[in-house]
Scaffold this motif. Structure first.
Motif, PDB file in Angstrom:
ATOM      1  N   THR A  90      89.440  78.946 199.273  1.00 11.64           N
ATOM      2  CA  THR A  90      89.548  77.768 198.416  1.00 11.64           C
ATOM      3  C   THR A  90      88.498  76.711 198.732  1.00 11.64           C
ATOM      4  OG1 THR A  90      91.125  76.726 199.942  1.00 11.64           O
ATOM      5  CG2 THR A  90      92.041  78.092 198.167  1.00 11.64           C
ATOM      6  N   ASN A  91      87.794  76.863 199.855  1.00  9.28           N
ATOM      7  CA  ASN A  91      86.825  75.869 200.308  1.00  9.28           C
ATOM      8  C   ASN A  91      87.493  74.497 200.391  1.00  9.28           C
ATOM      9  OD1 ASN A  91      84.283  74.970 201.159  1.00  9.28           O
ATOM     10  ND2 ASN A  91      83.605  74.497 199.082  1.00  9.28           N
ATOM     11  N   SER A  92      88.751  74.478 200.828  1.00 12.46           N
ATOM     12  CA  SER A  92      89.556  73.272 200.740  1.00 12.46           C
ATOM     13  C   SER A  92      89.205  72.197 201.762  1.00 12.46           C
ATOM     14  CB  SER A  92      91.043  73.621 200.857  1.00 12.46           C
ATOM     15  OG  SER A  92      91.296  74.395 202.009  1.00 12.46           O
ATOM     16  N   LEU A  93      88.333  72.497 202.713  1.00 13.37           N
ATOM     17  CA  LEU A  93      87.929  71.471 203.656  1.00 13.37           C
ATOM     18  C   LEU A  93      86.833  70.578 203.087  1.00 13.37           C
ATOM     19  CD1 LEU A  93      87.916  73.360 207.081  1.00 13.37           C
ATOM     20  CD2 LEU A  93      89.676  71.877 206.112  1.00 13.37           C
ATOM     21  N   SER A  94      86.131  71.037 202.046  1.00  9.89           N
ATOM     22  CA  SER A  94      85.047  70.231 201.494  1.00  9.89           C
ATOM     23  C   SER A  94      85.101  70.076 199.978  1.00  9.89           C
ATOM     24  CB  SER A  94      83.692  70.839 201.889  1.00  9.89           C
ATOM     25  OG  SER A  94      83.594  72.173 201.411  1.00  9.89           O
ATOM     26  N   ALA A  95      85.758  71.007 199.272  1.00  6.06           N
ATOM     27  CA  ALA A  95      85.800  70.932 197.803  1.00  6.06           C
ATOM     28  C   ALA A  95      86.659  69.759 197.352  1.00  6.06           C
ATOM     29  CB  ALA A  95      86.341  72.235 197.226  1.00  6.06           C
ATOM     30  N   ARG A  96      86.385  69.259 196.164  1.00  5.76           N
ATOM     31  CA  ARG A  96      87.155  68.153 195.608  1.00  5.76           C
ATOM     32  C   ARG A  96      87.520  68.473 194.164  1.00  5.76           C
ATOM     33  NH1 ARG A  96      86.407  63.469 198.852  1.00  5.76           N
ATOM     34  NH2 ARG A  96      88.161  62.680 197.614  1.00  5.76           N
ATOM     35  N   GLY A  97      88.519  67.764 193.657  1.00  3.44           N
ATOM     36  CA  GLY A  97      88.860  67.811 192.252  1.00  3.44           C
ATOM     37  C   GLY A  97      89.040  69.193 191.667  1.00  3.44           C
ATOM     38  N   ALA A  98      88.390  69.418 190.509  1.00  2.40           N
ATOM     39  CA  ALA A  98      88.556  70.675 189.779  1.00  2.40           C
ATOM     40  C   ALA A  98      88.079  71.877 190.586  1.00  2.40           C
ATOM     41  CB  ALA A  98      87.800  70.596 188.451  1.00  2.40           C
ATOM     42  N   GLU A  99      87.071  71.693 191.441  1.00  7.58           N
ATOM     43  CA  GLU A  99      86.574  72.813 192.251  1.00  7.58           C
ATOM     44  C   GLU A  99      87.659  73.302 193.208  1.00  7.58           C
ATOM     45  OE1 GLU A  99      83.119  73.916 195.562  1.00  7.58           O
ATOM     46  OE2 GLU A  99      83.227  71.890 194.721  1.00  7.58           O
ATOM     47  N   LEU A 100      88.363  72.374 193.839  1.00 10.84           N
ATOM     48  CA  LEU A 100      89.417  72.762 194.766  1.00 10.84           C
ATOM     49  C   LEU A 100      90.568  73.438 194.027  1.00 10.84           C
ATOM     50  CD1 LEU A 100      90.668  70.755 197.795  1.00 10.84           C
ATOM     51  CD2 LEU A 100      92.286  71.951 196.330  1.00 10.84           C
ATOM     52  N   LEU A 101      90.945  72.895 192.878  1.00 12.82           N
ATOM     53  CA  LEU A 101      92.045  73.483 192.112  1.00 12.82           C
ATOM     54  C   LEU A 101      91.665  74.859 191.573  1.00 12.82           C
ATOM     55  CD1 LEU A 101      93.267  70.293 190.235  1.00 12.82           C
ATOM     56  CD2 LEU A 101      94.311  71.402 192.217  1.00 12.82           C
ATOM     57  N   GLY A 102      90.416  75.024 191.194  1.00  9.43           N
ATOM     58  CA  GLY A 102      89.959  76.348 190.799  1.00  9.43           C
ATOM     59  C   GLY A 102      90.049  77.333 191.954  1.00  9.43           C
ATOM     60  N   GLY A 103      89.879  76.823 193.178  1.00  6.27           N
ATOM     61  CA  GLY A 103      90.028  77.668 194.355  1.00  6.27           C
ATOM     62  C   GLY A 103      91.447  78.167 194.523  1.00  6.27           C
ATOM     63  N   MET A 104      92.421  77.400 194.036  1.00 12.80           N
ATOM     64  CA  MET A 104      93.813  77.855 194.121  1.00 12.80           C
ATOM     65  C   MET A 104      94.050  79.049 193.203  1.00 12.80           C
ATOM     66  SD  MET A 104      94.642  75.786 196.406  1.00 12.80           S
ATOM     67  CE  MET A 104      96.381  76.163 196.617  1.00 12.80           C
ATOM     68  N   MET A 157      90.669  64.020 189.985  1.00 13.07           N
ATOM     69  CA  MET A 157      90.628  64.292 188.552  1.00 13.07           C
ATOM     70  C   MET A 157      91.169  63.103 187.762  1.00 13.07           C
ATOM     71  SD  MET A 157      91.505  68.339 188.220  1.00 13.07           S
ATOM     72  CE  MET A 157      90.621  68.423 186.660  1.00 13.07           C
ATOM     73  N   ASP A 158      92.183  62.432 188.301  1.00  8.56           N
ATOM     74  CA  ASP A 158      92.722  61.248 187.639  1.00  8.56           C
ATOM     75  C   ASP A 158      91.665  60.163 187.535  1.00  8.56           C
ATOM     76  OD1 ASP A 158      94.740  59.761 186.417  1.00  8.56           O
ATOM     77  OD2 ASP A 158      95.435  58.914 188.311  1.00  8.56           O
ATOM     78  N   ASP A 159      90.886  59.993 188.601  1.00  9.51           N
ATOM     79  CA  ASP A 159      89.813  58.989 188.600  1.00  9.51           C
ATOM     80  C   ASP A 159      88.778  59.268 187.516  1.00  9.51           C
ATOM     81  OD1 ASP A 159      91.017  57.729 190.727  1.00  9.51           O
ATOM     82  OD2 ASP A 159      89.709  58.635 192.248  1.00  9.51           O
ATOM     83  N   ARG A 164      96.365  64.553 183.006  1.00 14.06           N
ATOM     84  CA  ARG A 164      97.155  64.118 181.857  1.00 14.06           C
ATOM     85  C   ARG A 164      97.807  62.773 182.147  1.00 14.06           C
ATOM     86  NH1 ARG A 164      95.152  67.017 177.693  1.00 14.06           N
ATOM     87  NH2 ARG A 164      95.269  69.259 178.122  1.00 14.06           N
ATOM     88  N   ALA A 165      97.816  61.896 181.149  1.00 12.82           N
ATOM     89  CA  ALA A 165      98.368  60.552 181.295  1.00 12.82           C
ATOM     90  C   ALA A 165      99.837  60.599 181.688  1.00 12.82           C
ATOM     91  CB  ALA A 165      98.199  59.775 179.984  1.00 12.82           C
ATOM     92  N   GLY A 166     100.217  59.735 182.624  1.00 10.84           N
ATOM     93  CA  GLY A 166     101.612  59.618 183.019  1.00 10.84           C
ATOM     94  C   GLY A 166     102.049  60.563 184.114  1.00 10.84           C
ATOM     95  N   LEU A 167     101.170  61.449 184.575  1.00 16.82           N
ATOM     96  CA  LEU A 167     101.524  62.396 185.630  1.00 16.82           C
ATOM     97  C   LEU A 167     100.939  61.920 186.958  1.00 16.82           C
ATOM     98  CD1 LEU A 167     102.783  65.083 186.528  1.00 16.82           C
ATOM     99  CD2 LEU A 167     100.621  66.208 185.946  1.00 16.82           C
ATOM    100  N   PRO A 168     101.770  61.508 187.905  1.00 20.44           N
ATOM    101  CA  PRO A 168     101.252  61.078 189.212  1.00 20.44           C
ATOM    102  C   PRO A 168     100.623  62.263 189.950  1.00 20.44           C
ATOM    103  CG  PRO A 168     103.515  60.322 188.874  1.00 20.44           C
ATOM    104  CD  PRO A 168     103.225  61.325 187.798  1.00 20.44           C
ATOM    105  N   PRO A 169      99.498  62.060 190.623  1.00 18.54           N
ATOM    106  CA  PRO A 169      98.853  63.153 191.360  1.00 18.54           C
ATOM    107  C   PRO A 169      99.771  63.833 192.357  1.00 18.54           C
ATOM    108  CG  PRO A 169      97.348  61.304 191.165  1.00 18.54           C
ATOM    109  CD  PRO A 169      98.674  60.839 190.633  1.00 18.54           C
TER     110      PRO A 169
END
Length: 214
Positions: A90-104, A157-159, A164-169
């Motif tokens: 997942t490259n989860s130590l350095s990936a951010r946002g959509a890249e990290l979620l794509g790793g999931m 992604m929220d930033d 999606r609006a109204g969904l807390p991270p």
């Protein structure tokens, strides 16, 4: 920490003893870990014994304890290996946002190739809800870390206006963890009825504006 001789940097563990002996020891440890995966996945930690693991690799229990000092140490090494593989995928130590979620999504796809590993995680995580289980604190820490990592990704992604609006991270992170864990159980019961990466990608398309693909 490494030891340096001239222009060559060598990890200390590789400097103690012949290279062939070290490689043989590491190969044996890898063989034991593979056997432990299988035993703990089928029988759970409590019922799976060191004797069962040792027999799979043709060792006595005393011989196995030469490589791993205790059953708890063996379990820790098994879990650590799984985490190292997950972080690398997942490259989860350095990936951010959509890249990290794509790793999931990629992680779910990888998990379909290692059913024994998935079974091990499901069995142990259920057993470890008991406070006296040796992996109890490990799983608490793991869930805390995973939740924080995914919350950070959804916050990124929220930033960017991609959540999606109204969904807390934090809520999105907890839902994704619950989905992944639940899908694993369903997949273990019937591999043909569940497409884990596709289901996770579909969830991410619902909660974000990005076009994740499974």
């Amino acid at each position: 920490m490494t030891q340096t001789t001239g222009d060559t940097t060598v990890p200390p563990s590789r400097r103690s003893g012949p290279r062939g002996a070290y490689a043989k020891t590491e190969a044996r440890r890898a063989e034991i870990l593979k056997a432990a995966f299988e035993v703990f996945a089928v029988s759970g930690y409590r019922s799976g014994s060191l004797k069962d693991v040792a027999e799979k690799v043709g060792l006595s229990q005393a011989g196995l304890l030469h490589h791993f000092a205790s059953k708890e140490a063996l379990l820790e090494s098994v879990l650590t290996l799984r985490d190292e593989e997950s972080v690398a995928l997942t490259n989860s130590l350095s990936a951010r946002g959509a890249e990290l979620l794509g790793g999931m999504v990629d992680l779910a796809r990888y998990n379909t190739t290692v059913p024994g590993l998935v079974a091990l995680y499901c069995v142990l995580s259920a057993e470890a809800t008991a406070e006296e289980h040796p992996a109890h604190q490990y799983f608490k820490n793991r869930y805390n870390w995973t939740r924080a990592t995914l919350t950070r990704a959804f916050s990124d992604m929220d930033d960017l206006g991609q959540l999606r609006a109204g969904l807390p991270p934090g809520a999105a992170a907890r839902q994704l963890i619950a989905l992944m864990d639940g899908l694993q159980v369903q997949w273990l019961l019937d591999n043909d009825s569940v497409d884990m990466p596709a289901e996770i990608a579909a969830f991410l398309r619902v909660v974000t504006t990005e076009d994740f693909r499974g």
